[in-house]
Design a protein around this motif. Structure first.
Motif, PDB file in Angstrom:
ATOM      1  N   ALA A   1       0.873  -1.186   0.000  1.00  0.00           N
ATOM      2  CA  ALA A   1       0.000   0.000   0.000  1.00  0.00           C
ATOM      3  C   ALA A   1       0.903   1.227   0.000  1.00  0.00           C
ATOM      4  CB  ALA A   1      -0.919  -0.024   1.213  1.00  0.00           C
ATOM      5  N   GLU A   2       1.601   1.380  -1.106  1.00  0.00           N
ATOM      6  CA  GLU A   2       2.686   2.361  -1.205  1.00  0.00           C
ATOM      7  C   GLU A   2       2.269   3.788  -0.855  1.00  0.00           C
ATOM      8  OE1 GLU A   2       5.362   1.577  -4.598  1.00  0.00           O
ATOM      9  OE2 GLU A   2       5.104   3.717  -5.008  1.00  0.00           O
TER      10      GLU A   2
ATOM     11  N   GLY B   1      -5.419   5.996  -2.552  1.00  0.00           N
ATOM     12  CA  GLY B   1      -5.939   5.723  -3.894  1.00  0.00           C
ATOM     13  C   GLY B   1      -5.073   6.251  -5.020  1.00  0.00           C
TER      14      GLY B   1
ATOM     15  N   LEU C   1      -9.563  -1.516  -5.499  1.00  0.00           N
ATOM     16  CA  LEU C   1      -8.438  -1.066  -4.679  1.00  0.00           C
ATOM     17  C   LEU C   1      -8.871  -1.271  -3.232  1.00  0.00           C
ATOM     18  CD1 LEU C   1      -7.294   2.278  -6.379  1.00  0.00           C
ATOM     19  CD2 LEU C   1      -6.312  -0.013  -6.630  1.00  0.00           C
TER      20      LEU C   1
ATOM     21  N   LYS D   1      -1.420   0.041  -5.969  1.00  0.00           N
ATOM     22  CA  LYS D   1      -0.724  -1.208  -5.608  1.00  0.00           C
ATOM     23  C   LYS D   1      -1.584  -2.161  -4.766  1.00  0.00           C
ATOM     24  CE  LYS D   1       3.379  -0.357  -7.358  1.00  0.00           C
ATOM     25  NZ  LYS D   1       4.568   0.054  -6.660  1.00  0.00           N
TER      26      LYS D   1
ATOM     27  N   CYS E   1      -1.504   5.057  -5.696  1.00  0.00           N
ATOM     28  CA  CYS E   1      -0.445   4.192  -6.241  1.00  0.00           C
ATOM     29  C   CYS E   1      -0.988   3.003  -7.037  1.00  0.00           C
ATOM     30  CB  CYS E   1       0.454   3.680  -5.116  1.00  0.00           C
ATOM     31  SG  CYS E   1      -0.359   2.497  -4.021  1.00  0.00           S
TER      32      CYS E   1
ATOM     33  N   CYS F   1      -7.947   0.066  -0.595  1.00  0.00           N
ATOM     34  CA  CYS F   1      -8.101   1.288   0.201  1.00  0.00           C
ATOM     35  C   CYS F   1      -9.358   2.067  -0.173  1.00  0.00           C
ATOM     36  CB  CYS F   1      -6.866   2.171   0.068  1.00  0.00           C
ATOM     37  SG  CYS F   1      -6.627   2.852  -1.577  1.00  0.00           S
TER      38      CYS F   1
HETATM   39  S1  FES Z   1      -2.769   1.966  -1.080  1.00  0.00           S
HETATM   40 FE1  FES Z   1      -2.297   3.020  -2.880  1.00  0.00          FE
HETATM   41  S2  FES Z   1      -4.038   2.905  -4.088  1.00  0.00           S
HETATM   42 FE2  FES Z   1      -4.507   1.871  -2.279  1.00  0.00          FE
END
Ligand code: FES
Length: 298
Positions: free
Chosen positions: A37-38, A43, A77, A47, A45, A79
């Motif tokens: 979760a870079e 929302g 995603l 990743k 990255c 997150c």
């Molecule tokens: S942690 Fe980066 S888009 Fe979800």
């Protein structure tokens, strides 16, 4: 109250209670499971991609930020996917570093042990018929032939214990990454731009079958070495599942119809074969059972 499961991870297989209002990422963190979760969950990255295998209806609709990423129908995603209902369970697979982890374990439930091959006194019996002398163990294999990965369990059929689990890349990958390219391999001579004749097709089907069977035989040898004895003599029952292309190639069945409209397999019914018919090195008195298919590419 529903639960959220992460079957790829030991910690996630029991599930944790759903907390309405939290995101999938927050649930993942609560379960102490690692995820990339870079950007920290804003929302940006892309990743933290997860695949929602069950329970999509418990989540908020995809957000504007998610539209910036090439997500498939089941992907979100973590997150951005917020749980808004807790009535039903949710099953989540985490896509890390651009690649799904190899799934070696599934959700487990209690199943009464009722193997086809059983011990009766000093004999191994099948359907009440003596088939072999009992040598102290009765084992089985549960094989999942995936397009990317082949996973199998060695199971003690008397106790129900899983003695070993093997997960290896499907060696057919060097003939094509996906089922369509493997079907194409058995249909077409790409170098000479022509369709293969029936004999040539059979050879290529056998070639694709053999690389998988060889890989399983090699893995069984490795397990035998680790256990200090030849386990193949104890293996009587093998159950194989897979998508139609993988299952039928395992049994050496022509899959070319799956590459042509209406994309149906020529053999959907369950299959039982003797070990020598496909070259699997298990007890000669054993059997290999292929679970029936529900349709083309399903
Ligand atoms: S942690 Fe980066 S888009 Fe979800």
């Amino acid at each position: 109250m529903g639960y959220i499961y992460f079957p790829q991870f030991k910690r996630g297989r029991k599930g944790i209670k759903i907390h309405p209002g939290l995101t999938i990422l927050e649930h993942i963190r609560k379960a102490n499971i690692e995820i990339d979760a870079e950007c920290g969950g804003i929302g940006k990255c892309g990743k933290c991609v997860v695949r929602i295998e069950k329970g999509q209806e418990n989540l908020n609709p995809p957000t504007i930020l998610e539209k910036n990423f090439p997500l498939t129908e089941k992907e979100r995603l973590a997150c951005q996917a917020r749980v808004i209902k807790d009535k039903e369970d949710i099953i989540v697979y985490i896509k890390s570093f651009g690649k799904y982890e190899i799934l070696k374990y599934g959700l487990e439930r209690e199943i009464p042990l009722s193997p086809v091959f059983q011990r009766e006194g000093g004999k191994v019996v099948k359907d009440g018929e003596e088939i072999d002398d009992y040598r102290g163990k009765i084992y089985g294999l549960a094989i999942d032939v995936g397009t990317t990965t082949v996973v199998f369990d060695l199971v003690d059929l008397e106790k129900g214990d899983v003695l070993a689990t093997v997960a290896k890349t499907n060696p057919q990958i060097s003939y094509g990454n996906d089922v369509i390219s493997r079907i194409e391999y058995i249909l077409v001579d790409k170098e000479n731009h022509r369709y293969l004749n029936e004999e040539e097709k059979k050879l290529r089907i056998r070639q694709l079958q053999k690389v998988v069977i060889d890989m399983i035989n090699t893995s069984l040898n490795e397990i035998s070495e680790r256990m200090g004895e030849d386990i193949s003599q104890y293996i009587y029952d093998v159950v194989v599942v897979g998508n139609p292309t993988m299952r039928n190639l395992f049994f050496g069945i022509d899959v070319s119809s799956l590459g042509i409209i209406p994309f149906e397999p020529i053999h959907k019914e369950s299959i039982i074969r003797k070990p020598e018919e496909i070259g699997l090195k298990i007890n000669k008195k054993g059997q290999i059972y292929g679970v029936s298919l529900i349709g083309g590419h399903a």
